[in-house]
Design a protein around this motif. Structure first.
Motif, PDB file in Angstrom:
ATOM      1  N   PRO A 108      10.210  15.182 -41.269  1.00  0.00           N
ATOM      2  CA  PRO A 108       9.189  14.328 -41.894  1.00  0.00           C
ATOM      3  C   PRO A 108       7.815  14.383 -41.217  1.00  0.00           C
ATOM      4  CG  PRO A 108      10.701  12.984 -40.608  1.00  0.00           C
ATOM      5  CD  PRO A 108      11.247  14.389 -40.573  1.00  0.00           C
ATOM      6  N   ILE A 109       7.225  15.580 -41.226  1.00  0.00           N
ATOM      7  CA  ILE A 109       5.854  15.761 -40.744  1.00  0.00           C
ATOM      8  C   ILE A 109       4.903  15.407 -41.875  1.00  0.00           C
ATOM      9  CG2 ILE A 109       4.164  17.485 -39.963  1.00  0.00           C
ATOM     10  CD1 ILE A 109       6.496  19.032 -38.708  1.00  0.00           C
ATOM     11  N   ASP A 110       3.821  14.710 -41.557  1.00  0.00           N
ATOM     12  CA  ASP A 110       2.850  14.337 -42.588  1.00  0.00           C
ATOM     13  C   ASP A 110       1.747  15.375 -42.755  1.00  0.00           C
ATOM     14  OD1 ASP A 110       3.652  11.489 -43.422  1.00  0.00           O
ATOM     15  OD2 ASP A 110       3.668  11.367 -41.239  1.00  0.00           O
ATOM     16  N   TYR A 111       1.288  15.924 -41.628  1.00  0.00           N
ATOM     17  CA  TYR A 111       0.214  16.918 -41.670  1.00  0.00           C
ATOM     18  C   TYR A 111       0.559  18.056 -40.712  1.00  0.00           C
ATOM     19  CZ  TYR A 111      -2.113  12.666 -43.288  1.00  0.00           C
ATOM     20  OH  TYR A 111      -2.422  11.503 -43.940  1.00  0.00           O
ATOM     21  N   LEU A 112       0.249  19.263 -41.138  1.00  0.00           N
ATOM     22  CA  LEU A 112       0.589  20.436 -40.348  1.00  0.00           C
ATOM     23  C   LEU A 112      -0.542  21.457 -40.484  1.00  0.00           C
ATOM     24  CD1 LEU A 112       4.050  22.192 -40.588  1.00  0.00           C
ATOM     25  CD2 LEU A 112       1.976  23.452 -41.139  1.00  0.00           C
ATOM     26  N   ALA A 113      -0.875  22.161 -39.402  1.00  0.00           N
ATOM     27  CA  ALA A 113      -1.976  23.127 -39.410  1.00  0.00           C
ATOM     28  C   ALA A 113      -1.450  24.528 -39.119  1.00  0.00           C
ATOM     29  CB  ALA A 113      -3.024  22.750 -38.359  1.00  0.00           C
ATOM     30  N   GLY A 114      -1.967  25.517 -39.867  1.00  0.00           N
ATOM     31  CA  GLY A 114      -1.625  26.917 -39.633  1.00  0.00           C
ATOM     32  C   GLY A 114      -2.870  27.781 -39.672  1.00  0.00           C
ATOM     33  N   SER A 115      -2.855  28.892 -38.943  1.00  0.00           N
ATOM     34  CA  SER A 115      -4.012  29.785 -38.868  1.00  0.00           C
ATOM     35  C   SER A 115      -3.563  31.233 -38.955  1.00  0.00           C
ATOM     36  CB  SER A 115      -4.785  29.548 -37.573  1.00  0.00           C
ATOM     37  OG  SER A 115      -5.991  30.273 -37.559  1.00  0.00           O
ATOM     38  N   GLY A 116      -4.087  31.970 -39.934  1.00  0.00           N
ATOM     39  CA  GLY A 116      -3.616  33.315 -40.224  1.00  0.00           C
ATOM     40  C   GLY A 116      -3.779  34.308 -39.096  1.00  0.00           C
ATOM     41  N   HIS A 117      -4.836  34.177 -38.300  1.00  0.00           N
ATOM     42  CA  HIS A 117      -5.080  35.217 -37.300  1.00  0.00           C
ATOM     43  C   HIS A 117      -4.132  35.144 -36.111  1.00  0.00           C
ATOM     44  CE1 HIS A 117      -7.481  33.195 -33.976  1.00  0.00           C
ATOM     45  NE2 HIS A 117      -7.469  32.240 -34.869  1.00  0.00           N
ATOM     46  N   LYS A 118      -3.230  34.166 -36.115  1.00  0.00           N
ATOM     47  CA  LYS A 118      -2.199  34.114 -35.074  1.00  0.00           C
ATOM     48  C   LYS A 118      -0.945  34.890 -35.485  1.00  0.00           C
ATOM     49  CE  LYS A 118      -4.713  31.155 -32.694  1.00  0.00           C
ATOM     50  NZ  LYS A 118      -5.439  31.512 -31.477  1.00  0.00           N
ATOM     51  N   PHE A 119      -0.893  35.345 -36.756  1.00  0.00           N
ATOM     52  CA  PHE A 119       0.274  36.134 -37.176  1.00  0.00           C
ATOM     53  C   PHE A 119      -0.135  37.312 -38.060  1.00  0.00           C
ATOM     54  CE2 PHE A 119       0.030  32.224 -39.705  1.00  0.00           C
ATOM     55  CZ  PHE A 119       0.035  32.678 -41.022  1.00  0.00           C
ATOM     56  N   HIS A 120      -1.200  38.006 -37.611  1.00  0.00           N
ATOM     57  CA  HIS A 120      -1.595  39.306 -38.155  1.00  0.00           C
ATOM     58  C   HIS A 120      -2.302  39.248 -39.503  1.00  0.00           C
ATOM     59  CE1 HIS A 120       0.584  40.993 -34.786  1.00  0.00           C
ATOM     60  NE2 HIS A 120       1.638  40.283 -35.129  1.00  0.00           N
ATOM     61  N   ALA A 121      -2.916  38.131 -39.820  1.00  0.00           N
ATOM     62  CA  ALA A 121      -3.881  38.042 -40.912  1.00  0.00           C
ATOM     63  C   ALA A 121      -5.272  38.005 -40.272  1.00  0.00           C
ATOM     64  CB  ALA A 121      -3.636  36.797 -41.756  1.00  0.00           C
ATOM     65  N   PRO A 122      -6.342  38.137 -41.050  1.00  0.00           N
ATOM     66  CA  PRO A 122      -7.680  38.102 -40.450  1.00  0.00           C
ATOM     67  C   PRO A 122      -8.082  36.703 -40.011  1.00  0.00           C
ATOM     68  CG  PRO A 122      -7.825  38.389 -42.828  1.00  0.00           C
ATOM     69  CD  PRO A 122      -6.380  38.448 -42.487  1.00  0.00           C
ATOM     70  N   LYS A 123      -9.136  36.637 -39.217  1.00  0.00           N
ATOM     71  CA  LYS A 123      -9.707  35.354 -38.806  1.00  0.00           C
ATOM     72  C   LYS A 123     -10.408  34.709 -40.000  1.00  0.00           C
ATOM     73  CE  LYS A 123     -10.523  37.688 -34.479  1.00  0.00           C
ATOM     74  NZ  LYS A 123      -9.938  38.918 -35.081  1.00  0.00           N
ATOM     75  N   GLY A 124     -10.545  33.383 -39.931  1.00  0.00           N
ATOM     76  CA  GLY A 124     -11.301  32.682 -40.963  1.00  0.00           C
ATOM     77  C   GLY A 124     -10.477  32.186 -42.122  1.00  0.00           C
ATOM     78  N   ILE A 125      -9.150  32.227 -42.004  1.00  0.00           N
ATOM     79  CA  ILE A 125      -8.296  31.702 -43.072  1.00  0.00           C
ATOM     80  C   ILE A 125      -7.100  30.980 -42.465  1.00  0.00           C
ATOM     81  CG2 ILE A 125      -7.016  33.877 -43.301  1.00  0.00           C
ATOM     82  CD1 ILE A 125      -7.867  31.335 -46.109  1.00  0.00           C
TER      83      ILE A 125
END
Length: 389
Positions: free
Chosen positions: A192-209
């Motif tokens: 039961p997490i209410d808010y969660l953050a993810g960032s693409g450039h930590k798993f081989h996507a480009p920065k800025g997404i």
């Protein structure tokens, strides 16, 4: 000179398959996804495909996924908007959180909007669930912001238990999963997490997404206004190519998660064994040397006192090895790592963070340890660098 990259917690190389997936959306499918004509509809369809895809991986509904510029924006949106929307007066967090969380909460506290409560951490960076319960007894209507995996020392928080405690007390739980997203399975239909953050450039996507997961019942007012994009939750034209790249990177990570984890754990264990064998007096920060109970992509080492420690990262770089002294967001800062300070890491000992990806090889970590051994065993690292240039 062979260059070796061991700073994947800062950012990862973009996977070739990800580049291939995003190129058509830079060349051909360039329409504005808010436009109703054919070009716009093609872009919109791509965005919604990825939204549904990511929601499926997380056990969420597509309406709960909001695309952002990265983890920092997602953290800011969740914290600032939750406080404002729900009238929260207390935020509970820890001194080892990423600055995207700590500085945001500190700013709100400085404005008198909230009172900030910092949980204590032990010498390995672990929080006390008992202390969390005690604080929530006093301030049940609070926002709790505690990350999943620490980006500097690799310590993992028990997010399932934290989420259950927050739910019991009626608190909101925000979890920064920037370092663990796409490396560990996370199912918000069970946690039961209410808010969660993810960032693409930590798993081989480009920065800025990146993206924010926001549980339906926890809906907040937008942080960025000026348009009806993202279901009125984030103004601004979407980064279509970036979103497509994010989706492809998540797909690759989810399909091969166990294989990638086995490879990275093997590389990390190999480096731990080499360091123990070749570097007298080495120790490890946080829980990072505990392969099964730490963020497996991160290894934080502590080195014996030496007059050369302050320049060690610089000399490693000159030898073609990219590593970090802590969080990448602190690079160049005069002040040392707030995470190492929180766990009372001795100032006289050197600290290096090595971090790995599925592209890291055993040969690379062997070379890195050999170079580190040479640098630590010489009285004149500068001369050693000159000889090897």
């Amino acid at each position: 000179m062979k260059r070796i990259y061991l700073d994947n917690a800062a950012t990862t190389p973009v996977a070739p398959e990800v580049i291939d997936a995003m190129l058509p959306f830079l060349r051909d499918t360039f329409g504005n996804p808010s436009s109703t004509h054919w070009h716009g509809r093609q872009a919109r369809a791509a965005i919604e495909r990825v939204r549904k895809q990511i929601a499926g991986y997380l056990g969420a509904s597509p309406a709960e996924i909001i695309f952002t510029s990265g983890g920092t924006e997602a953290d800011n949106c969740a914290i600032r908007s939750a406080v404002r929307t729900h009238g929260l007066q207390h935020v509970i967090t820890s001194p080892t959180e990423h600055h995207a969380v700590l500085h945001t909460v500190e700013d709100l506290a400085a404005q008198g909007v909230v009172k900030m409560h910092l949980l204590q951490v032990d010498e390995q960076g672990r929080i006390s669930l008992h202390e969390l319960k005690q604080l929530l007894e006093k301030h049940p209507k609070a926002l709790v912001s505690l990350m999943h995996g620490n980006n500097e020392i690799g310590t993992l928080n028990p997010i399932e238990e934290i989420a259950d405690i927050c739910k019991h007390y009626g608190a909101f739980y925000h979890c920064d999963t920037v370092q663990t997203m796409a490396h560990y399975p996370i199912d918000v239909s069970k946690i039961p997490i209410d808010y969660l953050a993810g960032s693409g450039h930590k798993f081989h996507a480009p920065k800025g997404i990146g993206f924010m997961y926001m549980r339906k019942k926890s809906k907040v007012h937008p942080l960025i206004t000026g348009g009806a994009q993202e279901r009125n939750m984030r103004g601004g034209t979407e980064n279509v190519a970036g979103i497509v790249a994010l989706g492809k990177a998540m797909e690759l990570a989810q399909e091969h998660m166990q294989a990638h984890a086995r490879h990275i754990r093997s590389v990390k264990q190999h480096m731990i064994e080499l360091l123990r064998a070749k570097i007298p007096g080495v120790s490890f920060n946080g829980t990072s040397a505990d392969i099964d109970n730490s963020l497996y992509t991160v290894l934080s080492i502590s080195l014996p006192p030496s007059p050369h420690n302050d320049m060690l990262l610089f000399h490693l770089d000159l030898q073609g090895i990219s590593a970090s002294g802590g969080s990448a967001c602190s690079s160049g800062a005069v002040k040392g790592s707030h995470v190492l300070a929180a766990i009372k890491h001795p100032a006289e000992r050197g600290a290096i963070r090595f971090s790995f990806s599925r592209y890291t090889t055993r040969e690379e970590v062997e070379h890195a340890v050999n170079v580190l051994q040479l640098l630590l065993s010489t009285d004149n690292p500068v001369e050693l660098v000159r000889k090897n240039m």
